[in-house]
Scaffold this motif. Structure first.
Motif: not given
Length: 130
Positions: A81-86
């Motif tokens: 989720e953090d990678l996608s948001e980044t």
């Protein structure tokens, strides 16, 4: 202590504190001597919040590979989720979406495992109470 700074939105202070206390870890290379992928993930979160998206992506990708190896699905979901948001913040919506799609399968697997454990726990109680 660094987590307290993160919770208060003091990302630069948290990054400085972590970097000073983890100076033995070569964050500019491959993270190979860092024992905990969760630490690298935390640093990625800090980089993301500071707008250092490329560094955050590198740290998230490392954490993902480690959590995948250890089959830590809960952490895998969080890092994904953090990678996608980044990627979304960078404007790469295709990559963001590609990362999000497989997460549902991990969530379903994790929920199934948790549900199965709860059922087994209750069944064990029933057996022991009879």
């Amino acid at each position: 202590m660094a987590y307290r700074y993160i919770e208060n939105g003091l990302y630069k202070k948290a990054k400085t504190l972590l970097s000073e206390n983890l100076s033995w870890c070569n964050f500019n290379e491959t993270f190979q001597i860092c024992p905990e992928p969760i630490t690298i993930h935390t640093l990625g979160v800090i980089d993301k919040e500071l707008g250092d998206y490329d560094d955050a992506i590198r740290k998230f990708e490392f954490s993902l590979s480690e959590f995948t190896f250890f089959k830590d699905y809960q952490s895998l979901i969080e890092v994904s989720e953090d990678l996608s948001e980044t990627y979304e913040k960078k404007g790469d919506f295709q990559k963001s979406l590609a990362i999000l799609k497989p997460i549902q399968a991990f969530r379903d697997s994790l929920e199934f495992v948790n549900l199965k454990k709860e059922i087994e726990k209750i069944e064990t109680r029933i057996i022991h109470n009879n």
